[in-house]
Design a protein around this motif. Structure first.
Motif, mmCIF file in Angstrom:
data_model
loop_
_atom_site.group_PDB
_atom_site.id
_atom_site.type_symbol
_atom_site.label_atom_id
_atom_site.label_comp_id
_atom_site.label_asym_id
_atom_site.label_seq_id
_atom_site.Cartn_x
_atom_site.Cartn_y
_atom_site.Cartn_z
ATOM 1 N N ARG A 283 125.249 54.696 152.156
ATOM 2 C CA ARG A 283 125.780 55.980 152.292
ATOM 3 C C ARG A 283 126.334 56.151 153.570
ATOM 4 N NH1 ARG A 283 123.297 60.027 155.184
ATOM 5 N NH2 ARG A 283 121.223 58.800 155.386
ATOM 6 N N ILE A 284 125.877 55.716 154.664
ATOM 7 C CA ILE A 284 126.285 55.773 155.920
ATOM 8 C C ILE A 284 127.640 55.252 156.055
ATOM 9 C CG2 ILE A 284 125.892 55.039 158.439
ATOM 10 C CD1 ILE A 284 122.938 55.968 157.984
ATOM 11 N N ALA A 285 127.704 54.210 155.130
ATOM 12 C CA ALA A 285 129.166 53.275 155.377
ATOM 13 C C ALA A 285 130.260 54.098 155.025
ATOM 14 C CB ALA A 285 129.046 52.168 154.650
ATOM 15 N N GLY A 286 129.915 55.047 153.582
ATOM 16 C CA GLY A 286 130.857 55.715 153.189
ATOM 17 C C GLY A 286 131.222 56.777 154.001
ATOM 18 N N ALA A 287 130.240 57.383 154.642
ATOM 19 C CA ALA A 287 130.543 58.727 155.582
ATOM 20 C C ALA A 287 131.368 58.012 156.863
ATOM 21 C CB ALA A 287 129.474 59.158 156.062
ATOM 22 N N LEU A 288 131.361 56.741 157.340
ATOM 23 C CA LEU A 288 131.991 55.983 158.350
ATOM 24 C C LEU A 288 133.283 55.811 157.987
ATOM 25 C CD1 LEU A 288 129.424 53.757 159.937
ATOM 26 C CD2 LEU A 288 130.421 55.991 160.928
ATOM 27 N N GLY A 289 133.487 55.514 156.669
ATOM 28 C CA GLY A 289 134.984 55.120 156.035
ATOM 29 C C GLY A 289 135.656 56.354 156.091
ATOM 30 N N ALA A 290 135.023 57.566 155.402
ATOM 31 C CA ALA A 290 135.540 58.769 155.504
ATOM 32 C C ALA A 290 136.379 59.162 157.008
ATOM 33 C CB ALA A 290 134.728 60.085 154.957
ATOM 34 N N ILE A 291 135.446 58.902 157.921
ATOM 35 C CA ILE A 291 135.825 59.348 159.236
ATOM 36 C C ILE A 291 137.219 58.381 159.682
ATOM 37 C CG2 ILE A 291 135.435 59.144 161.748
ATOM 38 C CD1 ILE A 291 132.772 60.054 160.975
ATOM 39 N N LEU A 292 137.118 57.093 159.176
ATOM 40 C CA LEU A 292 138.219 56.201 159.527
ATOM 41 C C LEU A 292 139.139 56.407 158.769
ATOM 42 C CD1 LEU A 292 139.056 53.390 160.548
ATOM 43 C CD2 LEU A 292 138.043 52.494 158.423
ATOM 44 N N ASP A 293 139.387 56.909 157.604
ATOM 45 C CA ASP A 293 140.652 57.114 156.826
ATOM 46 C C ASP A 293 140.982 58.328 157.502
ATOM 47 O OD1 ASP A 293 140.159 55.076 154.920
ATOM 48 O OD2 ASP A 293 139.063 56.489 153.738
ATOM 49 N N ARG A 294 140.272 59.407 157.977
ATOM 50 C CA ARG A 294 140.855 60.890 158.339
ATOM 51 C C ARG A 294 141.506 60.616 159.696
ATOM 52 N NH1 ARG A 294 136.192 63.249 158.514
ATOM 53 N NH2 ARG A 294 135.693 63.127 160.466
ATOM 54 N N GLU A 295 140.859 59.713 160.609
ATOM 55 C CA GLU A 295 141.348 59.478 161.862
ATOM 56 C C GLU A 295 142.607 58.679 161.739
ATOM 57 O OE1 GLU A 295 140.435 60.763 164.706
ATOM 58 O OE2 GLU A 295 138.476 61.590 164.134
ATOM 59 N N LEU A 296 142.938 57.652 160.890
ATOM 60 C CA LEU A 296 143.992 56.783 160.614
ATOM 61 C C LEU A 296 145.263 57.887 160.362
ATOM 62 C CD1 LEU A 296 142.793 53.512 159.661
ATOM 63 C CD2 LEU A 296 143.525 53.968 162.002
ATOM 64 N N THR A 297 144.745 58.787 159.503
ATOM 65 C CA THR A 297 145.805 59.683 159.017
ATOM 66 C C THR A 297 146.322 60.536 160.306
ATOM 67 O OG1 THR A 297 144.819 59.500 156.571
ATOM 68 C CG2 THR A 297 146.219 61.467 157.230
ATOM 69 N N ALA A 298 145.226 61.173 160.787
ATOM 70 C CA ALA A 298 145.821 61.957 162.003
ATOM 71 C C ALA A 298 146.770 61.340 163.072
ATOM 72 C CB ALA A 298 144.560 62.687 162.604
#
Length: 277
Positions: A90-105
């Motif tokens: 679950r935590i890995a999924g949340a970290l992955g979402a942050i990673l995707d969001r930050e790379l897009t930004a």
């Protein structure tokens, strides 16, 4: 092509905050969620430059793994099957979402983050990057282990032996998991002793050699030499800690003494096997 994700690693109290600030000045995107003094009611002595969301999730993960930095178990190996537990997933999924969001930004600019907790969770991050076809590069902040052990034992309210063991574990895992990727060991004390050389090495590593003077000016603004702590020579370090520190010092500036690193990591693996037996 997406730039490599930059991991800023190091034990707590080892100069990672200064390194993150300098990396940001040299073009590394840290995102809008970084923790500064203004993020806290009781303001700390300096800005942390940590990603708030990542820190929260990684702190939770270390608690779940029973390896939180504030506990005597902080330095113990993490079993391989622990990474597949439902809560860690679950935590890995949340970290992955942050990673995707930050790379897009970041819009194609290099992005990275700093958190001393990261080094113990690198197997999880390596999975996240592999699934996305992303590469990594590593900045590793080194500081005298005697000073770090003494200060962290006081700050973290753990014994000096546990603080030293976490220091050693942090850097052995940093060396192991960054093997084969671009990496640079940065010496905290060198910001006072050889700032020009180190600023040039950092700027070149981040692909901004023309900005070395800007990094150097920031260092001089951030560090007051009169506040430099004396070396904690009264603290006797274990021979393995000394050997780890000496290997890392041999890597400062981009050197890669392959045989020495391999021997150190073999020793670490053998030590873990004996402990598990």
């Amino acid at each position: 092509m997406t730039a490599p994700v930059t991991f800023i690693l190091g034990m707590h109290n080892s100069g990672t905050s200064l390194l993150a600030r300098l990396a940001a000045l040299l073009g590394l995107e840290l995102g809008p969620e970084v923790l500064t003094r203004d993020s806290f009611e009781a303001k700390p002595a300096y800005d942390y430059w940590e990603h708030a969301g990542i820190v929260e999730l990684q702190d939770e993960a270390l608690h779940l793994l029973n390896r939180h930095w504030s506990t005597p178990q902080s330095h113990l190996p993490i079993p391989q099957d622990a990474w597949d537990g439902p809560e860690i997933t679950r935590i890995a999924g949340a970290l992955g979402a942050i990673l995707d969001r930050e790379l897009t930004a970041a819009v194609g600019k290099p992005w990275g983050f700093k958190d001393p907790r990261t080094v113990r969770l690198l197997p999880l991050w390596r999975r996240l990057l592999a699934r996305r076809g992303l590469a990594a590069r590593y900045l590793i902040s080194l500081r005298d282990p005697a000073i770090v052990t003494a200060s962290f034992a006081d700050k973290g309210r753990v014994t000096p032996a546990d603080a030293e063991a976490l220091w050693r574990r942090s850097y052995l895992e940093a060396l192991s998991y960054s093997e084969g990727a671009p990496r640079l060991v940065v010496d905290y004390d060198a910001w006072l002793d050889q700032p020009e050389r180190q600023a040039a090495a950092l700027a070149a590593f981040l692909g901004q050699p023309q900005a070395a003077d800007d990094a150097l000016a920031a260092v001089r603004d951030a560090i007051d030499p009169s506040l430099r702590r004396t070396r904690a020579s009264q603290l006797r370090l274990a021979p393995f800690t000394v050997a780890t520190a000496e290997c890392l010092r041999a890597m400062i500036g981009g050197r890669e003494p392959a045989a020495r690193i391999a021997a150190l990591l073999d020793r670490a693996a053998a030590t873990d096997r004996r402990s598990a037996a």
